[in-house]
Design an enzyme around this catalytic site. Structure first.
Site, PDB file in Angstrom:
ATOM      1  N   SER A   1       1.208  -1.329  -0.287  1.00  0.00           N
ATOM      2  CA  SER A   1       0.208  -0.407   0.115  1.00  0.00           C
ATOM      3  C   SER A   1       1.020   1.215   0.164  1.00  0.00           C
ATOM      4  CB  SER A   1      -0.896   0.328   1.262  1.00  0.00           C
ATOM      5  OG  SER A   1      -2.017  -1.558   1.174  1.00  0.00           O
TER       6      SER A   1
ATOM      7  N   LYS B   1       0.638   6.039   8.113  1.00  0.00           N
ATOM      8  CA  LYS B   1       1.519   6.448   7.015  1.00  0.00           C
ATOM      9  C   LYS B   1       0.510   6.402   6.016  1.00  0.00           C
ATOM     10  CE  LYS B   1       1.889   2.383   4.563  1.00  0.00           C
ATOM     11  NZ  LYS B   1       1.684   1.524   3.608  1.00  0.00           N
TER      12      LYS B   1
ATOM     13  N   LYS C   1      -7.235   1.935  -2.787  1.00  0.00           N
ATOM     14  CA  LYS C   1      -6.421   1.615  -1.606  1.00  0.00           C
ATOM     15  C   LYS C   1      -6.415   2.480   0.086  1.00  0.00           C
ATOM     16  CE  LYS C   1      -4.910  -1.065   1.902  1.00  0.00           C
ATOM     17  NZ  LYS C   1      -4.110  -2.048   2.569  1.00  0.00           N
TER      18      LYS C   1
END
EC number: 1.1.1.60
Length: 297
Positions: free
Chosen positions: A100, A243, A175
């Site tokens: 990701s 993140k 995502k």
């Protein structure tokens, strides 16, 4: 083992990568893996895979290369440079990055790979460790239809919901949206848990009935026991969700989308990390709500 299946190189054998690569081995694929920790390589060989000594060794003969590493800098580190994937993979290989990362990193990688005759898909996943183990991941893909069609049987050994979302980077964009929804959902559940407990309600009973109605969600189903038992062993670490919240807030700013609630939850995730909880599961957002509500955590 069927010899007409593509040979797979797998780079990155962490919480997600290990069970995913093992599911491919179970499906009959030859998997050669590389990662930095010896115990993870031992786990791969015990499952019937082959351990490689370097990225170059892992990818040299591979038809398909799959990467599953924590963030954009890691993807860049394993992809570029003399010891990286692009320099050592054979022409015509298909590189599937399941990490990701930022949509831009995926776009740049696809462009760089094209010059080497290597096809690329970005294919991040949702479902966490349980989804990886049970091979029921949701896989959101960016890239060309033909490459997606080639990769589909591989994806089917790893997940249940497999969708081509658009050109390179689209998988990462979807995502990012996924991580936004999950974080906000966990935060809402965490607030409800603290509210219910402070009200003296039977928490297990309350969560059961809530999960049966409109408030129910996959998040609540998957994380209910984490909340009940205060078990925050990581399926998906706060560090990684931090993140991801950076990715979605940055990408949203670039396209001019406002994320008011997402921004607040991003700050709550950041605060949890600052308090030393970065290695815990993202259900530990509960700890942040407890602290705000006066509990000594």
């Amino acid at each position: 083992m069927s010899s007409n299946l593509p040979k797979i190189a797998w780079i990155g054998l962490g919480i997600m990568g290990s069970p995913m690569s093992e599911n491919l081995i179970k499906a009959g694929y030859q998997v050669t893996g590389f990662t930095l920790e010896q115990d993870k390589l031992d786990r791969l060989t015990a499952a019937g895979g082959t351990a490689a000594g370097s990225i170059a060794d892992a990818v040299r003969d591979a038809d398909v290369i799959i990467t599953m590493v924590p963030a954009s800098p890691h993807v860049e580190a394993i992809s570029y440079g003399p010891d990286g994937i692009l320099e050592n993979a054979r022409q015509g290989a298909l590189l599937i990055d399941m990490s990701s990362i930022t949509p831009q990193t995926s776009v740049d990688l696809a462009k760089a790979a094209q010059g080497k005759g290597i096809r690329v898909l970005d294919a991040p996943v949702s479902g966490g460790e349980a989804g990886a183990v049970e091979a029921v991941l949701s896989i959101m893909v960016g890239g060309e239809q033909a490459d997606f069609d080639t990769a589909k049987p591989i994806f089917e050994a790893l997940g249940k919901t497999i969708v081509l979302c658009g050109p390179h980077g689209s998988g990462q964009t979807v995502k990012a949206a996924n991580q936004l929804i999950v974080a906000v959902n966990i935060q809402a559940c965490a607030e409800a848990v603290v509210f219910l407990e402070k009200s003296g309600v039977d928490l297990a009973a309350a969560l059961d009935v809530l999960n049966g109605g409109l408030a129910g969600s996959t998040v609540l189903t998957r994380k209910k026991d984490n909340f009940l038992n205060r078990d925050f062993k990581p399926g998906f670490r706060i560090d990684l969700h931090h993140k991801d919240m950076g990715i979605v807030t940055d990408a949203a700013r670039n396209v001019g989308a406002a994320l008011p609630v997402g921004a607040v939850v991003a700050q709550l995730v950041a605060s949890l990390r600052a308090q030393g909880d970065g290695g815990l599961d993202h259900s530990a957002l509960l700890r942040a709500v407890e602290r705000l509500s006066g509990a000594q955590v």
